[in-house]
Design a protein around this motif. Structure first.
Motif, PDB file in Angstrom:
ATOM      1  N   ASP A  49       5.846 -49.089  76.191  1.00 34.11           N
ATOM      2  CA  ASP A  49       6.952 -49.004  75.236  1.00 34.11           C
ATOM      3  C   ASP A  49       6.821 -47.694  74.452  1.00 34.11           C
ATOM      4  OD1 ASP A  49       8.947 -49.276  73.354  1.00 34.11           O
ATOM      5  OD2 ASP A  49       8.447 -51.348  72.845  1.00 34.11           O
ATOM      6  N   PRO A  50       7.251 -46.577  75.054  1.00 35.04           N
ATOM      7  CA  PRO A  50       7.069 -45.292  74.388  1.00 35.04           C
ATOM      8  C   PRO A  50       7.813 -45.173  73.063  1.00 35.04           C
ATOM      9  CG  PRO A  50       8.470 -45.038  76.317  1.00 35.04           C
ATOM     10  CD  PRO A  50       7.933 -46.440  76.338  1.00 35.04           C
ATOM     11  N   GLU A  51       8.998 -45.755  72.956  1.00 35.27           N
ATOM     12  CA  GLU A  51       9.772 -45.639  71.712  1.00 35.27           C
ATOM     13  C   GLU A  51       9.039 -46.311  70.549  1.00 35.27           C
ATOM     14  OE1 GLU A  51      12.349 -43.700  71.181  1.00 35.27           O
ATOM     15  OE2 GLU A  51      12.408 -43.125  73.285  1.00 35.27           O
ATOM     16  N   ALA A  52       8.540 -47.512  70.765  1.00 29.05           N
ATOM     17  CA  ALA A  52       7.806 -48.205  69.697  1.00 29.05           C
ATOM     18  C   ALA A  52       6.513 -47.463  69.373  1.00 29.05           C
ATOM     19  CB  ALA A  52       7.519 -49.648  70.097  1.00 29.05           C
ATOM     20  N   ALA A  53       5.824 -46.974  70.407  1.00 25.66           N
ATOM     21  CA  ALA A  53       4.593 -46.209  70.175  1.00 25.66           C
ATOM     22  C   ALA A  53       4.899 -44.970  69.328  1.00 25.66           C
ATOM     23  CB  ALA A  53       3.958 -45.814  71.500  1.00 25.66           C
ATOM     24  N   LEU A  54       5.973 -44.289  69.649  1.00 27.55           N
ATOM     25  CA  LEU A  54       6.349 -43.092  68.897  1.00 27.55           C
ATOM     26  C   LEU A  54       6.818 -43.426  67.484  1.00 27.55           C
ATOM     27  CD1 LEU A  54       7.863 -41.223  71.888  1.00 27.55           C
ATOM     28  CD2 LEU A  54       6.088 -40.285  70.394  1.00 27.55           C
ATOM     29  N   ASP A  55       7.421 -44.590  67.296  1.00 26.57           N
ATOM     30  CA  ASP A  55       7.755 -45.025  65.930  1.00 26.57           C
ATOM     31  C   ASP A  55       6.488 -45.082  65.084  1.00 26.57           C
ATOM     32  OD1 ASP A  55      10.451 -45.276  66.574  1.00 26.57           O
ATOM     33  OD2 ASP A  55      10.364 -47.467  66.792  1.00 26.57           O
ATOM     34  N   TYR A  56       5.423 -45.653  65.649  1.00 29.06           N
ATOM     35  CA  TYR A  56       4.153 -45.729  64.917  1.00 29.06           C
ATOM     36  C   TYR A  56       3.521 -44.350  64.754  1.00 29.06           C
ATOM     37  CZ  TYR A  56       4.149 -50.809  64.837  1.00 29.06           C
ATOM     38  OH  TYR A  56       4.463 -52.127  64.591  1.00 29.06           O
ATOM     39  N   LEU A  57       3.616 -43.487  65.769  1.00 29.30           N
ATOM     40  CA  LEU A  57       3.073 -42.137  65.630  1.00 29.30           C
ATOM     41  C   LEU A  57       3.803 -41.376  64.530  1.00 29.30           C
ATOM     42  CD1 LEU A  57       2.393 -40.991  69.304  1.00 29.30           C
ATOM     43  CD2 LEU A  57       0.798 -41.946  67.629  1.00 29.30           C
ATOM     44  N   ASP A  58       5.113 -41.524  64.459  1.00 30.26           N
ATOM     45  CA  ASP A  58       5.877 -40.893  63.375  1.00 30.26           C
ATOM     46  C   ASP A  58       5.382 -41.391  62.022  1.00 30.26           C
ATOM     47  OD1 ASP A  58       7.499 -39.359  65.067  1.00 30.26           O
ATOM     48  OD2 ASP A  58       9.121 -40.841  65.078  1.00 30.26           O
ATOM     49  N   ARG A  59       5.124 -42.667  61.937  1.00 25.03           N
ATOM     50  CA  ARG A  59       4.626 -43.259  60.686  1.00 25.03           C
ATOM     51  C   ARG A  59       3.263 -42.674  60.314  1.00 25.03           C
ATOM     52  NH1 ARG A  59       3.901 -49.760  59.997  1.00 25.03           N
ATOM     53  NH2 ARG A  59       2.637 -49.735  58.115  1.00 25.03           N
ATOM     54  N   ILE A  60       2.392 -42.521  61.316  1.00 25.84           N
ATOM     55  CA  ILE A  60       1.064 -41.945  61.080  1.00 25.84           C
ATOM     56  C   ILE A  60       1.192 -40.529  60.525  1.00 25.84           C
ATOM     57  CG2 ILE A  60      -1.036 -41.122  62.232  1.00 25.84           C
ATOM     58  CD1 ILE A  60      -0.548 -43.496  64.259  1.00 25.84           C
ATOM     59  N   VAL A  61       2.061 -39.730  61.142  1.00 30.26           N
ATOM     60  CA  VAL A  61       2.238 -38.345  60.707  1.00 30.26           C
ATOM     61  C   VAL A  61       2.831 -38.291  59.298  1.00 30.26           C
ATOM     62  CG1 VAL A  61       3.485 -36.191  61.175  1.00 30.26           C
ATOM     63  CG2 VAL A  61       2.357 -37.421  63.043  1.00 30.26           C
ATOM     64  N   ARG A  62       3.763 -39.192  58.985  1.00 23.59           N
ATOM     65  CA  ARG A  62       4.332 -39.223  57.629  1.00 23.59           C
ATOM     66  C   ARG A  62       3.262 -39.521  56.587  1.00 23.59           C
ATOM     67  NH1 ARG A  62       8.421 -42.131  60.024  1.00 23.59           N
ATOM     68  NH2 ARG A  62       7.686 -44.063  59.112  1.00 23.59           N
ATOM     69  N   VAL A  63       2.330 -40.407  56.906  1.00 27.65           N
ATOM     70  CA  VAL A  63       1.294 -40.790  55.949  1.00 27.65           C
ATOM     71  C   VAL A  63       0.177 -39.752  55.888  1.00 27.65           C
ATOM     72  CG1 VAL A  63      -0.507 -42.506  55.468  1.00 27.65           C
ATOM     73  CG2 VAL A  63       1.771 -43.253  56.143  1.00 27.65           C
ATOM     74  N   ARG A  64      -0.290 -39.300  57.048  1.00 30.46           N
ATOM     75  CA  ARG A  64      -1.459 -38.416  57.097  1.00 30.46           C
ATOM     76  C   ARG A  64      -1.118 -36.937  57.048  1.00 30.46           C
ATOM     77  NH1 ARG A  64      -6.070 -40.955  59.425  1.00 30.46           N
ATOM     78  NH2 ARG A  64      -7.173 -39.136  58.656  1.00 30.46           N
ATOM     79  N   GLY A  65       0.049 -36.561  57.539  1.00 28.16           N
ATOM     80  CA  GLY A  65       0.431 -35.158  57.583  1.00 28.16           C
ATOM     81  C   GLY A  65       0.387 -34.624  59.000  1.00 28.16           C
ATOM     82  N   PRO A  66       0.987 -33.448  59.204  1.00 30.84           N
ATOM     83  CA  PRO A  66       1.116 -32.893  60.550  1.00 30.84           C
ATOM     84  C   PRO A  66      -0.216 -32.610  61.233  1.00 30.84           C
ATOM     85  CG  PRO A  66       2.341 -31.567  58.957  1.00 30.84           C
ATOM     86  CD  PRO A  66       1.617 -32.620  58.204  1.00 30.84           C
ATOM     87  N   TYR A  67      -1.279 -32.360  60.453  1.00 25.53           N
ATOM     88  CA  TYR A  67      -2.572 -32.028  61.052  1.00 25.53           C
ATOM     89  C   TYR A  67      -3.105 -33.138  61.955  1.00 25.53           C
ATOM     90  CZ  TYR A  67      -5.099 -35.225  58.061  1.00 25.53           C
ATOM     91  OH  TYR A  67      -5.562 -36.363  57.463  1.00 25.53           O
ATOM     92  N   ILE A  68      -2.668 -34.373  61.725  1.00 25.34           N
ATOM     93  CA  ILE A  68      -3.183 -35.508  62.501  1.00 25.34           C
ATOM     94  C   ILE A  68      -2.808 -35.377  63.975  1.00 25.34           C
ATOM     95  CG2 ILE A  68      -1.265 -37.134  62.213  1.00 25.34           C
ATOM     96  CD1 ILE A  68      -4.984 -37.978  61.876  1.00 25.34           C
ATOM     97  N   TYR A  69      -1.816 -34.546  64.263  1.00 26.79           N
ATOM     98  CA  TYR A  69      -1.431 -34.327  65.654  1.00 26.79           C
ATOM     99  C   TYR A  69      -2.617 -33.867  66.504  1.00 26.79           C
ATOM    100  CZ  TYR A  69       0.433 -32.306  69.862  1.00 26.79           C
ATOM    101  OH  TYR A  69       0.633 -31.999  71.174  1.00 26.79           O
ATOM    102  N   GLU A  70      -3.517 -33.098  65.919  1.00 30.25           N
ATOM    103  CA  GLU A  70      -4.679 -32.619  66.684  1.00 30.25           C
ATOM    104  C   GLU A  70      -5.438 -33.771  67.321  1.00 30.25           C
ATOM    105  OE1 GLU A  70      -7.086 -30.113  64.176  1.00 30.25           O
ATOM    106  OE2 GLU A  70      -6.094 -28.339  64.985  1.00 30.25           O
ATOM    107  N   SER A  71      -5.704 -34.817  66.571  1.00 29.53           N
ATOM    108  CA  SER A  71      -6.446 -35.948  67.143  1.00 29.53           C
ATOM    109  C   SER A  71      -5.577 -36.747  68.108  1.00 29.53           C
ATOM    110  CB  SER A  71      -7.030 -36.850  66.048  1.00 29.53           C
ATOM    111  OG  SER A  71      -6.007 -37.456  65.307  1.00 29.53           O
ATOM    112  N   LEU A  72      -4.283 -36.831  67.841  1.00 29.67           N
ATOM    113  CA  LEU A  72      -3.394 -37.534  68.760  1.00 29.67           C
ATOM    114  C   LEU A  72      -3.292 -36.788  70.089  1.00 29.67           C
ATOM    115  CD1 LEU A  72      -0.441 -38.335  66.312  1.00 29.67           C
ATOM    116  CD2 LEU A  72      -2.361 -39.827  66.932  1.00 29.67           C
ATOM    117  N   SER A  73      -3.357 -35.469  70.031  1.00 33.18           N
ATOM    118  CA  SER A  73      -3.169 -34.654  71.227  1.00 33.18           C
ATOM    119  C   SER A  73      -4.312 -34.782  72.225  1.00 33.18           C
ATOM    120  CB  SER A  73      -2.970 -33.187  70.850  1.00 33.18           C
ATOM    121  OG  SER A  73      -4.181 -32.620  70.387  1.00 33.18           O
ATOM    122  N   ILE A  74      -5.462 -35.262  71.794  1.00 32.22           N
ATOM    123  CA  ILE A  74      -6.591 -35.429  72.723  1.00 32.22           C
ATOM    124  C   ILE A  74      -6.882 -36.897  73.034  1.00 32.22           C
ATOM    125  CG2 ILE A  74      -7.661 -33.228  72.120  1.00 32.22           C
ATOM    126  CD1 ILE A  74      -9.647 -34.870  70.385  1.00 32.22           C
TER     127      ILE A  74
END
Length: 100
Positions: A49-74
């Motif tokens: 379910d990519p859409e639901a997964a991305l909903d949660y990823l968007d939420r993570i980035v809103r709370v933690r900030g854009p830098y969190i993408y680094e850990s998501l990317s690996i």
């Protein structure tokens, strides 16, 4: 987490049920919430379910900030999302943030 196992076997309805059940037992805790939200995103991505997964990823980035993408990317749990337009937007936002 109890949510991970159904995600590994691709059992989407099981993931959704486990998230609902697990979330209903939690007390408000901003620090723990971000851990659980990340686990939900991983399980949903694995279960298909990519859409639901991305909903949660968007939420993570809103709370933690854009830098969190680094850990998501690996994180291999998100490999299936790498070419999704919403994931690419997360990447672009991170790159713009990092450039400044």
């Amino acid at each position: 987490s109890p949510i991970q196992l159904p995600g590994y076997v691709g059992y989407l309805s099981g993931v959704r049920e486990d998230i609902t059940r697990f979330a209903s037992t939690l007390r408000p805790d901003a620090c723990a919430d971000i851990v659980y939200v990340t686990q939900y995103a991983r399980a949903l991505a694995r279960a298909g379910d990519p859409e639901a997964a991305l909903d949660y990823l968007d939420r993570i980035v809103r709370v933690r900030g854009p830098y969190i993408y680094e850990s998501l990317s690996i994180d291999p749990a998100f490999d299936t999302l790498r070419e999704h337009p919403r994931y690419l937007k997360l990447k672009a936002n991170y790159e713009a943030w990092a450039a400044n």
